[in-house]
Design an enzyme around this catalytic site. Structure first.
Site, PDB file in Angstrom:
ATOM      1  CG  HIS A 279      43.538  49.643  33.909  1.00 11.97           C
ATOM      2  ND1 HIS A 279      44.256  50.091  34.993  1.00 11.97           N
ATOM      3  CD2 HIS A 279      43.743  50.546  32.931  1.00 11.97           C
ATOM      4  CE1 HIS A 279      44.853  51.227  34.682  1.00 11.97           C
ATOM      5  NE2 HIS A 279      44.568  51.523  33.434  1.00 11.97           N
ATOM      6  CE  LYS A 470      39.759  43.301  48.176  1.00 12.67           C
ATOM      7  NZ  LYS A 470      40.903  43.642  47.341  1.00 12.67           N
ATOM      8  NE  ARG A 471      31.979  48.762  43.001  1.00 11.67           N
ATOM      9  CZ  ARG A 471      31.348  49.503  42.112  1.00 11.67           C
ATOM     10  NH1 ARG A 471      31.764  50.736  41.865  1.00 11.67           N
ATOM     11  NH2 ARG A 471      30.294  49.062  41.474  1.00 11.67           N
ATOM     12  CE  LYS A 476      37.471  43.958  43.199  1.00 14.33           C
ATOM     13  NZ  LYS A 476      38.857  44.417  43.383  1.00 14.33           N
ATOM     14  CB  THR A 578      45.782  50.160  44.373  1.00 16.29           C
ATOM     15  OG1 THR A 578      44.361  50.353  44.222  1.00 16.29           O
ATOM     16  CG2 THR A 578      46.473  50.239  43.026  1.00 16.29           C
ATOM     17  CE  LYS A 582      44.217  52.646  47.893  1.00 12.99           C
ATOM     18  NZ  LYS A 582      42.795  52.601  47.506  1.00 12.99           N
TER      19      LYS A 582
HETATM   20  C1  LIG Z   1      42.091  51.713  46.740  1.00 14.95           C
HETATM   21  C2  LIG Z   1      40.656  51.740  46.571  1.00 14.95           C
HETATM   22  C3  LIG Z   1      40.017  50.747  45.820  1.00 14.95           C
HETATM   23  C4  LIG Z   1      40.762  49.606  45.179  1.00 14.95           C
HETATM   24  O1  LIG Z   1      40.786  48.505  46.069  1.00 14.95           O
HETATM   25  P1  LIG Z   1      41.166  47.042  45.556  1.00 14.95           P
HETATM   26  O2  LIG Z   1      41.253  46.252  46.819  1.00 14.95           O
HETATM   27  O3  LIG Z   1      42.508  47.169  44.889  1.00 14.95           O
HETATM   28  O4  LIG Z   1      40.093  46.589  44.652  1.00 14.95           O
HETATM   29  C5  LIG Z   1      38.641  50.806  45.699  1.00 14.95           C
HETATM   30  N1  LIG Z   1      37.917  51.783  46.281  1.00 14.95           N
HETATM   31  C6  LIG Z   1      38.504  52.738  47.018  1.00 14.95           C
HETATM   32  C7  LIG Z   1      37.647  53.779  47.655  1.00 14.95           C
HETATM   33  C8  LIG Z   1      39.886  52.754  47.190  1.00 14.95           C
HETATM   34  O5  LIG Z   1      40.449  53.730  47.920  1.00 14.95           O
END
Ligand SMILES: *Cc1c(COP(=O)(O)O)cnc(C)c1O
Length: 710
Positions: A279, A470-471, A476, A578, A582
């Site tokens: 990953h 995101k984190r 990032k 991911t 979304k």
């Molecule tokens: C989808 C999701 C992530 C992943 O987000 P990335 O932009 O791909 O890092 C992280 N936290 C939550 C709560 C999510 O739903």
């Protein structure tokens, strides 16, 4: 003029929420009242909103258990090949609404709850998130369970039932403060303890050499209780078995070994049974466990690993006689102080398939971290591009959009997301363009109202909702986003009378408690916000909002309201992402680098329908080579932010330009939604099933109906 519709009336008109039959509604009301009385032991005089939530959860759960038991019987009879998905994280979020959707019960429950004088959305909002994950990886495991269930695979998830989920994030004076997430405080209606299934797990001890071979003796034993977490796919069920009370990550691996060794070995070796998904390629995330720790905790396991390493290196030496450097690089044991076990190498050696999670990531894996392994066994290496479940990430979170799509192309897209391609026929349909824009505007207003009621902040619903959630991590590049905000602010201050396309920049995400730089980035954003948001010259043309406590249930609220999705990692660092998928599915346009799944999103939609900017992987590599000795970690991070600064700013100008033309903007939105079919986790799981697990999704048919057997 007619009276505006109430929220309940609006929801009732949405057909993808299930057609409510009057019989269903009456039965649900009866069951709800029975649970309030007998399970919660309350009446309407003393019941709290939380009691009503639990009464509804138990009502919905009853619909699930009959089907669940029947399915287990069915699997027992047919004995299909089982899938066991092991993950330290399952970031499930909430369960009530998802279950109602997958059972087709949503409108019936809405009506029943309404007739009882209550509001469904209010009750749904009481549920605690099951925050048993950090971010994308844990959420992926949760999306995979939904897809495995919906494809009817005989699949089981194995995870840890952490007594505290990921911490709750509070922002105090602009800084992140962590609070314990006591998610089980009021009980969890979606689980069933199985104290009768307890498993001993051994630690420490020593190895004794006996006539029957080596024996692991004098161990310390912990006994773990099994829990079942119920969930249901659109067509079929799956379950997660969750051991409790573990405090060390390592223990799950042990638990898994226990599960595996308690089964009959179906082959001569376990290797064709195990597959490994990588990953990340970030060196700090690739685990290397000190040998001294292993030796103490798991002495017998260490011996077995030495034996595996010996056989592995013998094979390599036979293929490359005299190539000692290669042996050193490929060893499972890294020399140094302390000596360490390279866990990723162990996974590669022990698995029959190894895969990355987006095409670019799988290519990088093959040419960097596992290059030597790929030289020897190229056929082992595969790609499985990540995906998201369209049930949660479209129907649940954005019913308005799901409904206008269903009006045009029917409801098949819920289980075959490639059907969204049919929307290309409507890119020039004035009515459809208007409907898509209208749904987005409604979602923006709803989110603005949420921010105002929860946090007393007012935002301009006419502005671009520019969102990065995101984190928080250097790779990032939230810092790049911050530089853009500062640039916009300076421009407004310099020419206050010029026309600006208004923006609301929203950033959200948790920083790991020990990650100082990430915490500083949060503080930087909140401080920039203090200046920008209170400057009367700026007015409502620019606002900076930090979204506190980003988690699954907040993602479900904010993503449908986004105009612009920020996916701006340094090329080569984000394995897939991911969040990007979304946003695409929910009608936001992407500003992003050629990294992770962004590459494939651009391929599916056409690069002209995304805002792509910045260095490619090759450019970053060249930069790394040039700067290797000269710079330390911090300047390295800043270097990569500055290297893409200009390209990013001018790309953001193109965003503004297009936003001035709402119709052209919405056409691009439609082209993106139409191209998002590939990013369903149903597609991902079907590929894993066929190409790695050796099962056909259609091998196991939809399980029989839910009535208990005589
Ligand atoms: C989808 C999701 C992530 C992943 O987000 P990335 O932009 O791909 O890092 C992280 N936290 C939550 C709560 C999510 O739903």
């Amino acid at each position: 003029m007619s009276k505006p519709l109430t929220d309940h009336e609006k929801r009732k008109q949405i057909s993808v929420r299930g057609i409510a039959g009057l019989g269903d509604v009456a039965e649900i009301k009866k069951s709800f009242n029975r649970h309030l009385h007998f399970t919660l032991v309350k009446d309407r005089n003393v019941a709290t909103p939380r009691d009503y939530y639990f009464a509804l959860a138990h009502t919905v759960r009853d619909h699930l258990v009959g089907r669940w038991i029947r399915t287990q019987q069915y699997y027992y009879e047919k004995d299909p090949k089982r899938i066991h998905y092991l993950s330290l994280e399952f970031y499930m979020g909430r369960t009530l609404q998802n279950t109602m959707i997958n059972l087709g019960l949503q409108n019936a429950c809405d009506e029943a709850i309404y007739q009882l004088g209550l509001d469904l959305e209010e009750l749904e909002d009481i549920e605690e998130d099951a925050g048993l994950g950090n971010g994308g990886l844990g959420r992926l495991a949760a999306c995979f369970l939904d897809s495995m269930a919906s494809l009817g695979l005989a699949a089981y998830g194995y995870g840890i039932r952490y007594e505290f989920g990921i911490f709750n994030q509070k922002i105090t004076n602009g800084w992140q403060v962590e609070e314990a997430d006591d998610w089980l405080r009021y009980g969890n209606p979606w689980e069933k303890a199985r104290p009768e299934y307890m498993l001993p797990v051994h630690f420490y001890g020593r190895v004794e050499h006996t006539n029957e071979g080596p024996k692991w003796v004098d161990t310390q034993v912990t006994v773990q209780v099994c829990f079942i977490f119920f969930l249901w796919g659109t067509n079929a069920p799956t379950r997660i078995v969750i051991p409790v009370n573990f405090d060390l990550f390592l223990k799950l691996q042990l638990y898994s070994i226990k599960i595996i060794t308690s089964m009959e070995c179906p082959h001569k070796t376990w290797k064709p049974t195990c597959a490994y998904t990588n990953h990340t390629v970030l060196p700090e995330a690739l685990e290397r466990w000190p040998i001294y720790m292993f030796e103490k905790l798991l002495p017998r396991h260490l011996q077995i690993i030495y034996e595996i390493n010996q056989r592995h290196l013998d094979r390599v030496a036979a293929l490359y006689p005299g190539d000692n450097d290669r042996l050193r690089r490929m060893s499972l044991i890294e020399e140094g102080n302390p000596k360490r076990i390279n866990m990723a190498h162990l996974c590669v050696v022990g698995s029959h398939a190894v895969n990355g999670v987006a095409r670019i990531h799988s290519d990088i894996v093959k040419t960097t971290v596992f290059k030597d392994f790929c030289d020897i066994e190229p056929e082992k290496f595969q790609n499985k591009t990540n995906g998201i479940t369209p049930r949660r990430w479209l129907v649940l979170c954005n019913p308005g959009l799901a409904d206008i799509i269903a009006e045009k192309i029917g409801e098949e897209f819920l289980t075959d997301l490639f059907q969204l391609r049919k929307l290309l026929d409507f890119v020039d349909d004035e009515m459809f363009i208007r409907d898509v824009a209208k749904v987005k505007q409604e979602n923006k207003l709803k989110f603005a109202a949420y921010l105002e009621s929860e946090y007393k902040v007012k935002i301009n619903p006419e502005s671009i909702f520019d969102i990065q959630v995101k984190r928080i991590h250097e790779y990032k590049r939230q810092l790049l986003n911050c530089l853009h905000v500062i640039t916009l602010y300076n421009r407004i201050k310099k020419e206050p009378n010029k026309k600006f396309v208004p923006r609301t920049v929203m950033i959200g995400g948790k920083a790991a408690p020990g990650y100082h730089m990430a915490k500083m980035i949060i503080k930087l954003f909140t401080s920039v916000g203090e200046v920008v948001n209170h400057d009367p010259v700026v007015g409502d043309r620019l606002k900076v909002i930090f979204l506190e406590n980003y988690r699954v249930s907040l993602a479900e609220k904010v993503i449908p309201a986004a105009d612009l999705s920020e996916q701006i990692s340094t090329a080569g660092t984000e394995a897939s992402g991911t969040g990007n998928m979304k946003f695409m599915l929910n009608g936001a346009l992407t500003i992003g680098t050629m990294d992770g799944a962004n590459v494939e999103m651009a391929e599916e939609a056409g690069e002209e329908n995304l805002f792509i900017f910045g260095m490619r992987v090759e450019d970053v590599e060249a930069m790394d080579k040039k700067g290797k000795v000269a710079i330390n970690h911090i300047t390295g991070t800043l270097f990569k932010v500055f290297a893409d600064y200009e390209a990013y700013i001018s790309c953001q100008e193109k965003v503004n330009e297009l936003y001035r033309n709402p119709k052209e903007w919405t056409k691009k939105v439609i082209r993106n939604i139409a191209a998002s079919g590939k990013f369903s986790s149903d597609r991902t799981i079907a590929e894993y099933a066929r190409e790695i697990w050796g099962v056909e999704p259609s091998d196991v048919k939809i399980p029989p109906p839910n009535e208990p057997r005589e």
